[in-house]
Motif scaffolding. Sequence first.
Motif, PDB file in Angstrom:
ATOM      1  N   ILE A  61      16.776 -34.267  -5.375  1.00 25.70           N
ATOM      2  CA  ILE A  61      15.665 -34.954  -6.031  1.00 25.70           C
ATOM      3  C   ILE A  61      16.120 -35.569  -7.349  1.00 25.70           C
ATOM      4  N   THR A  82      11.653 -30.246   2.342  1.00 24.41           N
ATOM      5  CA  THR A  82      10.897 -29.365   1.457  1.00 24.41           C
ATOM      6  C   THR A  82      10.645 -27.974   2.036  1.00 24.41           C
ATOM      7  N   VAL A 115      10.025 -33.384  -8.026  1.00 23.48           N
ATOM      8  CA  VAL A 115       9.939 -33.452  -6.572  1.00 23.48           C
ATOM      9  C   VAL A 115       8.842 -34.415  -6.120  1.00 23.48           C
ATOM     10  N   THR A 160       7.347 -25.487  -5.428  1.00 21.14           N
ATOM     11  CA  THR A 160       8.741 -25.751  -5.780  1.00 21.14           C
ATOM     12  C   THR A 160       9.002 -25.627  -7.278  1.00 21.14           C
TER      13      THR A 160
END
Length: 435
Positions: A65, A211, A286, A281
């Motif tokens: 990312i 993810t 992200v 996360t």
Amino acid sequence: MLMSNSGTVVAENAPPAESRRRRITLPPLGVQVLIALVVGALLGVAAPAFSDELKIVGDGFIRLIKMTIVPLIFPLIVVSVARMESAKTVGRMATKALLYFEIVTTVILAFTLFAAFVSGIGKGANLGSVDPADTEGIGRSVDLKNLFLHIIPENVFASAGEGELLSILFFAVFLGMALTKIGDKAKPVVAVFDAVADAMFQMITWIIKLTPLAVVAFVAYNTAHYGWDLVVKLAVFVLVFYAAVLVVLVVLFPLIAVVFRVPYVRMLRAVGDLLFLSFVTRSSEVVLAPLIERLDKFGVDRKVSSFTLPLGYSFNADGATMYEGLAVVFLAHAYGVELTVPRLITTLLVLMLLTKGIAGVPSASIVVLFSAGATIGLPAEGIAILLAVDFVVDMARTGLNVTGNSLAALVIAKSEGRFTDRTKAADPVAEKVEV
């Protein structure tokens, strides 16, 4: 219609046999993340040694990312500024955004300090002892002069290599304003930057599909590495923080939406899965690219979201601001430091300054917390104790940051006349309920 060699009638445009097979349809990303959350927690409990090694998977995902952030943010800012009518428009929008950020974060900070002081959070807490190694290098404060100069890059390529977001924003805005002044000569340059941004969006679309795997790794590692003993010990701090976050989400943000007449609830519906993704996360980066696209589909002009969201990442950290305020009061009570009104006011002023523009500083929350704590005599050891439960608090902190920045983009777009609510026509209830 065509006749095959065997005499069978076949449709002229019939798809190949392989494409007619039933394709496997995966559940929505939000559902995949929920499943990954459960799998990760079970894995962390059942196989802690293996789960502790999974950190590399989560770190790899975050690196993927971050790899795209600078190549995405820089061209987005340049293009959004270059396509605005004038430098006056850029200045007006930046002024509105910064003023909004300052007011909202100050209100959140004042509310947090007041609620924490009145509730007496931390009083009687037995935090025990800490390993001195945990506090190594923590005793440093923020030099505001250097922080200001750090915004202006000496070498923009070095700043890009270090991922220094404020320096990149500064240079990108200047470059965009310069492009507005050279007329038609700027069109090829703007077109190139626009294409680069689109390519970054495509790359992030591919990365986001990983993810669920990253969530399994994150949750399994946190469960195995930290355990829940200390979380239970500091449960009051964690619960009060989550309650404060909930108050902001369901009371303060809706009030802001009413004042500015923007559809907050429908915005949450439009970006809810991305907010949950940032929560799990613990990373705002992200969701940055998909959030810009989602807000664009919702009706926020991309020129506004591309400018406001990156700016908000540095100046509108609502969740981080709330955490710093609550943590200072918690530690003061836990260590028996008397919080007089002057000390509370001093803490408020210090945090108002330090929580702005510090997102790019390594271990920013540690630096801010130590600097604020030092003004009222807090020991650095307590900060290390709170860091042990930071992974739990950081989920809500990040989710609130992303929600606050999404609302900010919506408010600024509405004030600039660059918001067209595309959900009203599809939602009959929307005609009656604005928030």
